[in-house]
Design a protein around this motif. Structure first.
Motif, PDB file in Angstrom:
ATOM      1  N   UNK A 137     -21.114  -1.411 -43.133  1.00 37.45           N
ATOM      2  CA  UNK A 137     -22.365  -0.892 -42.583  1.00 37.45           C
ATOM      3  C   UNK A 137     -23.328  -2.040 -42.282  1.00 37.45           C
ATOM      4  N   UNK A 138     -23.035  -3.238 -42.789  1.00 39.35           N
ATOM      5  CA  UNK A 138     -23.855  -4.414 -42.489  1.00 39.35           C
ATOM      6  C   UNK A 138     -23.285  -5.115 -41.260  1.00 39.35           C
ATOM      7  N   UNK A 139     -24.118  -5.908 -40.596  1.00 38.28           N
ATOM      8  CA  UNK A 139     -23.661  -6.665 -39.428  1.00 38.28           C
ATOM      9  C   UNK A 139     -23.475  -8.128 -39.810  1.00 38.28           C
ATOM     10  N   UNK A 140     -22.583  -8.798 -39.086  1.00 41.70           N
ATOM     11  CA  UNK A 140     -22.251 -10.189 -39.375  1.00 41.70           C
ATOM     12  C   UNK A 140     -22.192 -10.979 -38.067  1.00 41.70           C
ATOM     13  N   UNK A 141     -22.372 -12.292 -38.142  1.00 39.37           N
ATOM     14  CA  UNK A 141     -22.266 -13.104 -36.925  1.00 39.37           C
ATOM     15  C   UNK A 141     -20.913 -12.890 -36.253  1.00 39.37           C
ATOM     16  N   UNK A 142     -20.928 -12.808 -34.928  1.00 40.50           N
ATOM     17  CA  UNK A 142     -19.695 -12.522 -34.182  1.00 40.50           C
ATOM     18  C   UNK A 142     -19.172 -13.772 -33.492  1.00 40.50           C
ATOM     19  N   UNK A 143     -17.844 -13.893 -33.529  1.00 41.91           N
ATOM     20  CA  UNK A 143     -17.163 -14.977 -32.831  1.00 41.91           C
ATOM     21  C   UNK A 143     -16.093 -14.357 -31.936  1.00 41.91           C
ATOM     22  N   UNK A 144     -16.112 -14.699 -30.646  1.00 41.14           N
ATOM     23  CA  UNK A 144     -15.128 -14.169 -29.702  1.00 41.14           C
ATOM     24  C   UNK A 144     -13.924 -15.100 -29.668  1.00 41.14           C
ATOM     25  N   UNK A 145     -12.786 -14.540 -30.060  1.00 41.03           N
ATOM     26  CA  UNK A 145     -11.557 -15.331 -30.123  1.00 41.03           C
ATOM     27  C   UNK A 145     -10.794 -15.197 -28.809  1.00 41.03           C
ATOM     28  N   UNK A 178     -30.024 -15.069 -39.455  1.00 39.78           N
ATOM     29  CA  UNK A 178     -30.567 -15.009 -38.097  1.00 39.78           C
ATOM     30  C   UNK A 178     -29.515 -15.219 -37.012  1.00 39.78           C
ATOM     31  N   UNK A 179     -28.277 -15.470 -37.397  1.00 38.66           N
ATOM     32  CA  UNK A 179     -27.223 -15.723 -36.405  1.00 38.66           C
ATOM     33  C   UNK A 179     -26.565 -14.407 -35.995  1.00 38.66           C
ATOM     34  N   UNK A 180     -26.530 -14.142 -34.697  1.00 41.27           N
ATOM     35  CA  UNK A 180     -25.846 -12.944 -34.200  1.00 41.27           C
ATOM     36  C   UNK A 180     -24.500 -13.287 -33.571  1.00 41.27           C
ATOM     37  N   UNK A 192     -26.427 -18.268 -31.601  1.00 42.82           N
ATOM     38  CA  UNK A 192     -27.433 -17.428 -30.966  1.00 42.82           C
ATOM     39  C   UNK A 192     -28.131 -16.623 -32.057  1.00 42.82           C
ATOM     40  N   UNK A 193     -29.468 -16.623 -32.040  1.00 45.02           N
ATOM     41  CA  UNK A 193     -30.203 -15.898 -33.073  1.00 45.02           C
ATOM     42  C   UNK A 193     -30.291 -14.418 -32.731  1.00 45.02           C
ATOM     43  N   UNK A 198     -32.397 -17.184 -29.163  1.00 46.30           N
ATOM     44  CA  UNK A 198     -32.595 -18.632 -29.151  1.00 46.30           C
ATOM     45  C   UNK A 198     -31.237 -19.299 -29.339  1.00 46.30           C
ATOM     46  N   UNK A 199     -30.941 -20.306 -28.525  1.00 47.68           N
ATOM     47  CA  UNK A 199     -29.682 -21.032 -28.644  1.00 47.68           C
ATOM     48  C   UNK A 199     -29.891 -22.283 -29.489  1.00 47.68           C
ATOM     49  N   UNK A 200     -29.000 -22.464 -30.467  1.00 47.87           N
ATOM     50  CA  UNK A 200     -29.052 -23.654 -31.319  1.00 47.87           C
ATOM     51  C   UNK A 200     -27.719 -24.377 -31.169  1.00 47.87           C
ATOM     52  N   UNK A 201     -27.770 -25.576 -30.609  1.00 38.49           N
ATOM     53  CA  UNK A 201     -26.547 -26.330 -30.344  1.00 38.49           C
ATOM     54  C   UNK A 201     -26.472 -27.548 -31.254  1.00 38.49           C
ATOM     55  N   UNK A 202     -25.269 -27.798 -31.771  1.00 38.91           N
ATOM     56  CA  UNK A 202     -25.067 -28.971 -32.626  1.00 38.91           C
ATOM     57  C   UNK A 202     -23.598 -29.367 -32.611  1.00 38.91           C
TER      58      UNK A 202
END
Length: 242
Positions: A137-145, A178-180, A192-193, A198-202
């Motif tokens: 039921x909670x949301x987590x940061x998503x990564x597209x494989x 804050x990461x979506x 991405x927040x 907001x985009x955060x690149x590193x």
């Protein structure tokens, strides 16, 4: 001498009787305890309480209990059934009174949501255990494989992102929350927040020190000017805001 010997014998006899009586009392008490425990466990369960859930829905545990026959609802059977759920790491079941049980669940802790190219979405914990997304039921940061994968047969990009996100979740919780979405392109990472996009690149090689900077930035009120912009940490020692 004869009188003293008689007194000694009487004392020994009384002492032996006391030991025998004490032994009989202990046997009776033990029998009562065993009987009480047996009766306690044989009482039908009429109510239950689920504790320990933080990320996952209790409805899946409810459904298992509803599908159990009343005579089969006991600690052992329930423990086996619940251990088959993807998100359960271990479970402890005990009675708080003759007709009520407490189901104490220790969850696997999801790190990231993986979306495969065919639309299937999974959750992964830090040990690369796959968990069906329907349970959460909670949301987590998503990564597209970019490719499909099987359990324990993960491409390098999946292993890298799980390792990175586990470290961010553990050490930089504000940033993690804050990461979506997260993307990887070679040695570059883009976060991405949630609301502002907001985009955060590193770069992978120094993401911990840059993540720490973002963590501190999020704790300050003067973060607002950076919303809906691009924070670029890819240049060593510099932050470029676009």
């Amino acid at each position: 001498m004869a009188g003293e010997r008689s007194k000694v014998l009487e004392f020994k006899e009384l002492n032996n009787r006391s030991i025998v009586n004490l032994f009989i009392i202990l046997i009776i008490i033990s029998s009562l305890i065993i009987f009480s425990l047996s009766w306690f466990k044989q009482k039908p369960i009429k109510s239950y309480e689920i504790v320990g859930l933080k990320y996952f829905k209790k409805e899946f545990i409810d459904s298992i209990l509803k599908n159990q026959r009343p005579e089969n609802i006991n600690e052992s059977n329930l423990s086996k059934a619940l251990s088959n759920l993807d998100f359960v790491q271990n479970v402890k079941i005990y009675r708080t009174d003759p007709e009520k049980i407490v189901i104490e669940v220790k969850e696997k802790e999801p790190i990231i949501e993986i979306a495969e190219k065919d639309g299937i979405v999974w959750l992964l914990d830090s040990n690369l255990n796959k968990i069906e997304n329907k349970y959460a039921f909670a949301s987590f940061p998503r990564f597209y494989c970019s490719s499909q994968f099987e359990q324990k047969n993960f491409p390098a990009e999946i292993k890298d992102i799980v390792k990175i996100m586990a470290q961010i979740k553990r050490n930089f919780p504000k940033f993690y929350r804050n990461i979506s979405e997260v993307r990887i392109n070679g040695e570059e990472i883009t976060f991405f927040t949630n609301s502002s996009r907001t985009e955060v690149k590193m770069m992978k090689r120094n993401f911990p020190e840059n993540a720490l900077y973002v963590e501190r930035l999020l704790a300050r009120k003067d973060f607002l000017p950076f919303l809906k912009k691009e924070l670029d940490f890819r240049f060593d020692g510099f932050l470029v805001v676009r």
